[in-house]
Enzyme design. Structure first.
Site, PDB file in Angstrom:
ATOM      1  N   HIS A  28       9.815   0.021   7.592  1.00 59.02           N
ATOM      2  CA  HIS A  28       9.178  -1.378   8.241  1.00 59.02           C
ATOM      3  C   HIS A  28       9.286  -2.263   7.081  1.00 59.02           C
ATOM      4  O   HIS A  28       9.720  -3.393   7.136  1.00 59.02           O
ATOM      5  CB  HIS A  28       7.778  -1.049   8.572  1.00 59.02           C
ATOM      6  CG  HIS A  28       7.704  -0.064   9.904  1.00 59.02           C
ATOM      7  ND1 HIS A  28       7.685  -0.158  11.007  1.00 59.02           N
ATOM      8  CD2 HIS A  28       7.266   1.334   9.619  1.00 59.02           C
ATOM      9  CE1 HIS A  28       7.373   0.595  11.786  1.00 59.02           C
ATOM     10  NE2 HIS A  28       6.933   1.711  10.989  1.00 59.02           N
ATOM     11  N   ASP A  29       8.541  -1.897   6.077  1.00 58.15           N
ATOM     12  CA  ASP A  29       8.219  -2.848   4.715  1.00 58.15           C
ATOM     13  C   ASP A  29       9.562  -3.515   4.089  1.00 58.15           C
ATOM     14  O   ASP A  29       9.359  -4.743   3.815  1.00 58.15           O
ATOM     15  CB  ASP A  29       7.142  -2.287   3.891  1.00 58.15           C
ATOM     16  CG  ASP A  29       6.051  -1.854   4.562  1.00 58.15           C
ATOM     17  OD1 ASP A  29       5.615  -2.325   5.483  1.00 58.15           O
ATOM     18  OD2 ASP A  29       5.206  -1.043   3.751  1.00 58.15           O
ATOM     19  N   ASP A  81       0.794  -1.276  -0.178  1.00 57.75           N
ATOM     20  CA  ASP A  81      -0.010  -0.050  -0.076  1.00 57.75           C
ATOM     21  C   ASP A  81       1.015   1.244  -0.098  1.00 57.75           C
ATOM     22  O   ASP A  81       0.863   1.944   0.923  1.00 57.75           O
ATOM     23  CB  ASP A  81      -0.877   0.061   1.291  1.00 57.75           C
ATOM     24  CG  ASP A  81      -0.413   0.272   2.672  1.00 57.75           C
ATOM     25  OD1 ASP A  81       1.019  -0.317   2.545  1.00 57.75           O
ATOM     26  OD2 ASP A  81      -0.821   0.407   3.517  1.00 57.75           O
ATOM     27  N   ASN A 119      -2.298   2.601   3.572  1.00 62.69           N
ATOM     28  CA  ASN A 119      -1.747   4.013   3.811  1.00 62.69           C
ATOM     29  C   ASN A 119      -2.574   5.233   3.320  1.00 62.69           C
ATOM     30  O   ASN A 119      -2.594   6.018   3.813  1.00 62.69           O
ATOM     31  CB  ASN A 119      -0.214   4.224   3.497  1.00 62.69           C
ATOM     32  CG  ASN A 119       0.657   3.285   4.429  1.00 62.69           C
ATOM     33  OD1 ASN A 119       0.433   3.136   5.447  1.00 62.69           O
ATOM     34  ND2 ASN A 119       1.631   2.694   3.521  1.00 62.69           N
ATOM     35  N   GLU A 136      -0.599  -3.005  15.954  1.00 66.21           N
ATOM     36  CA  GLU A 136       0.091  -2.321  14.594  1.00 66.21           C
ATOM     37  C   GLU A 136      -0.971  -2.024  13.680  1.00 66.21           C
ATOM     38  O   GLU A 136      -1.873  -2.703  13.211  1.00 66.21           O
ATOM     39  CB  GLU A 136       1.250  -3.269  14.343  1.00 66.21           C
ATOM     40  CG  GLU A 136       2.221  -2.712  12.937  1.00 66.21           C
ATOM     41  CD  GLU A 136       1.620  -3.113  11.636  1.00 66.21           C
ATOM     42  OE1 GLU A 136       1.954  -2.240  10.767  1.00 66.21           O
ATOM     43  OE2 GLU A 136       0.662  -4.033  11.754  1.00 66.21           O
ATOM     44  N   PHE A 137      -0.398  -1.060  12.385  1.00 65.28           N
ATOM     45  CA  PHE A 137      -1.427  -0.475  11.593  1.00 65.28           C
ATOM     46  C   PHE A 137      -1.821  -1.435  10.781  1.00 65.28           C
ATOM     47  O   PHE A 137      -3.051  -1.637  10.424  1.00 65.28           O
ATOM     48  CB  PHE A 137      -0.871   0.840  10.984  1.00 65.28           C
ATOM     49  CG  PHE A 137      -1.642   1.099   9.925  1.00 65.28           C
ATOM     50  CD1 PHE A 137      -2.822   2.043  10.174  1.00 65.28           C
ATOM     51  CD2 PHE A 137      -1.300   0.827   8.685  1.00 65.28           C
ATOM     52  CE1 PHE A 137      -3.802   2.324   9.157  1.00 65.28           C
ATOM     53  CE2 PHE A 137      -2.274   1.512   7.577  1.00 65.28           C
ATOM     54  CZ  PHE A 137      -3.189   2.102   7.919  1.00 65.28           C
ATOM     55  N   ASN A 138      -1.058  -2.350   9.929  1.00 64.14           N
ATOM     56  CA  ASN A 138      -1.444  -3.382   9.285  1.00 64.14           C
ATOM     57  C   ASN A 138      -2.402  -4.381   9.624  1.00 64.14           C
ATOM     58  O   ASN A 138      -3.434  -4.928   9.022  1.00 64.14           O
ATOM     59  CB  ASN A 138      -0.299  -3.919   8.529  1.00 64.14           C
ATOM     60  CG  ASN A 138       0.713  -3.093   7.700  1.00 64.14           C
ATOM     61  OD1 ASN A 138       0.101  -1.888   7.230  1.00 64.14           O
ATOM     62  ND2 ASN A 138       1.907  -3.512   7.378  1.00 64.14           N
ATOM     63  N   THR A 143       2.856  -6.353   2.839  1.00 64.19           N
ATOM     64  CA  THR A 143       3.410  -5.136   3.810  1.00 64.19           C
ATOM     65  C   THR A 143       2.093  -4.255   3.747  1.00 64.19           C
ATOM     66  O   THR A 143       2.471  -3.026   3.885  1.00 64.19           O
ATOM     67  CB  THR A 143       4.904  -4.410   3.012  1.00 64.19           C
ATOM     68  OG1 THR A 143       4.238  -3.977   1.817  1.00 64.19           O
ATOM     69  CG2 THR A 143       5.820  -5.505   2.674  1.00 64.19           C
ATOM     70  N   ASP A 188       7.567   3.479   3.166  1.00 61.35           N
ATOM     71  CA  ASP A 188       8.408   2.138   3.174  1.00 61.35           C
ATOM     72  C   ASP A 188       8.158   1.113   2.525  1.00 61.35           C
ATOM     73  O   ASP A 188       8.934   0.429   1.977  1.00 61.35           O
ATOM     74  CB  ASP A 188       8.288   1.808   4.734  1.00 61.35           C
ATOM     75  CG  ASP A 188       7.079   1.543   5.381  1.00 61.35           C
ATOM     76  OD1 ASP A 188       5.814   2.333   4.860  1.00 61.35           O
ATOM     77  OD2 ASP A 188       6.400   0.815   6.188  1.00 61.35           O
ATOM     78  N   ASP A 189       6.830   0.945   1.759  1.00 62.78           N
ATOM     79  CA  ASP A 189       6.681   0.257   0.909  1.00 62.78           C
ATOM     80  C   ASP A 189       7.369   0.424  -0.578  1.00 62.78           C
ATOM     81  O   ASP A 189       7.673  -0.617  -1.198  1.00 62.78           O
ATOM     82  CB  ASP A 189       5.094   0.250   0.224  1.00 62.78           C
ATOM     83  CG  ASP A 189       4.044  -0.249   1.502  1.00 62.78           C
ATOM     84  OD1 ASP A 189       3.763  -0.972   1.442  1.00 62.78           O
ATOM     85  OD2 ASP A 189       3.880   1.081   2.193  1.00 62.78           O
ATOM     86  N   ASN A 193       1.505   0.358  17.321  1.00 69.44           N
ATOM     87  CA  ASN A 193       1.980   1.828  17.020  1.00 69.44           C
ATOM     88  C   ASN A 193       0.462   2.479  16.889  1.00 69.44           C
ATOM     89  O   ASN A 193       0.447   3.597  17.206  1.00 69.44           O
ATOM     90  CB  ASN A 193       2.746   1.950  15.930  1.00 69.44           C
ATOM     91  CG  ASN A 193       2.236   1.256  14.723  1.00 69.44           C
ATOM     92  OD1 ASN A 193       1.190   0.728  14.435  1.00 69.44           O
ATOM     93  ND2 ASN A 193       2.987   1.236  13.467  1.00 69.44           N
TER      94      ASN A 193
HETATM   95 CA   LIG Z   1       3.033  -0.727   3.834  1.00 63.24          CA
END
Ligand SMILES: [Ca+2]
Length: 310
Positions: A239-240, A9, A38, A164-166, A124, A13-14, A158
């Site tokens: 992150h990703d 997305d 995102n 975590e968001f995902n 991710t 970081d993706d 987070n």
């Molecule tokens: Ca992502």
């Protein structure tokens, strides 16, 4: 050579994860699929195609997937990634056309056409596309080599204290993916919060002097300000890219097998990835969590991959 489908997305970081997957000499990027997260689906898909144009990614299908979670209301991370979902650099027009298939269908078609045990899924983002694919065609589950995902964390979240968001973006999808029976490795906040784009790291990338290196510099500039103002980070975590790096070189992460449950009903803990760390994992455990990261090794992989894109 490891064949991967990157389900993402973009997202700053993706974008780095895409560049790592494309530039890495040991990864064969076979498709990029997109999912809401995102930003809205149309925006993150536009961003994926824009990153492809910047890096000259071609000859592989790009497909858009789910525009909302399975059950919950849609929420995005526009505060973090900006109005476009990839604020900072200016994106060129798309240079490749979108595949007409739904991302879940593309994933199914590619996995069913490839020899068993050869394709690794690297999500991710929210796990909606992966869950849909597993439900639509369960025969992909034993055919996929493994799922290596960025998401969750056994030490906290987070987006909330627990989540975590995902994972929080679509907890029911995460429940399906973690419980499907294929090997799942979770690269969560426990390790990705250490994959920081420090000034030294960014300077190494900028020194490459290529258009892609400048693009990464612009991405990290915006992302740094976001992380400073929203979460008090001095440098942004990428992150990703950690999930892709682990596929390229498993020595980047320390992992241990552990049962992981997704909290679907908690008052304060919705979307939590609850890892059972009591003693050795029971027989039949198919989930693993990353507990350590070799940060210099990670950045060496990313920088080398970016250097190879010209
Ligand atoms: Ca992502």
């Amino acid at each position: 050579m490891r064949s991967i489908i990157l389900d993402c997305d973009p997202g700053h970081d993706d974008a780095v994860a895409m560049l790592l997957a494309w530039g890495s000499p040991v990864i064969d990027l076979v498709a990029v699929t997109t999912v809401f997260g995102n930003q809205t689906l149309d925006r993150v898909t536009r961003n994926a195609l824009g990153v492809a144009a910047v890096a000259g990614i071609h000859g592989i299908p790009f497909a858009a997937g789910a525009d909302r979670p399975l059950v919950r209301e849609l929420a995005t991370a526009g505060d973090f990634h900006g109005e476009s979902g990839l604020d900072g650099p200016e994106l060129p027009a798309a240079s490749v056309a979108l595949d007409p298939r739904h991302a879940a269908q593309l994933i199914i078609d590619l996995v069913m056409a490839a020899p068993t045990g050869t394709i690794t899924l690297v999500p991710t983002a929210a796990l909606t596309n992966i869950a849909l694919a597993a439900r639509l065609e369960p025969r992909i589950v034993p055919r996929v080599r493994e799922v290596v995902l960025m998401g969750g964390g056994y030490g906290g979240g987070n987006w909330t204290a627990a989540a975590e968001f995902n994972i929080l973006a679509d907890p029911e999808a995460a429940h399906i993916v973690f419980g499907a029976g294929w090997p799942v490795t979770m690269a969560g906040l426990d390790v990705t919060h250490r994959a920081l784009a420090t000034p030294d790291v960014v300077a190494d990338i900028v020194a490459l002097g290529t258009p892609v290196a400048r693009f990464v510099d612009e991405l990290m500039g915006f992302f740094r300000e976001s992380y400073r103002s929203h979460q008090g980070f001095e440098h942004p975590p990428v992150h990703d890219a950690v999930a892709v790096a682990y596929v390229a070189d498993p020595a980047v992460l320390t992992v241990r097998r552990a049962p992981v449950s997704i909290e679907l009903t908690g008052t304060h803990t919705l979307g939590m990835t609850l890892a059972d760390l009591r003693g050795p994992a029971p027989d039949g455990t198919t989930t693993s969590i990353a507990t350590g990261i070799d940060v210099p090794r990670f950045w060496a992989l990313v920088t080398d991959a970016i250097a190879r894109i010209r």
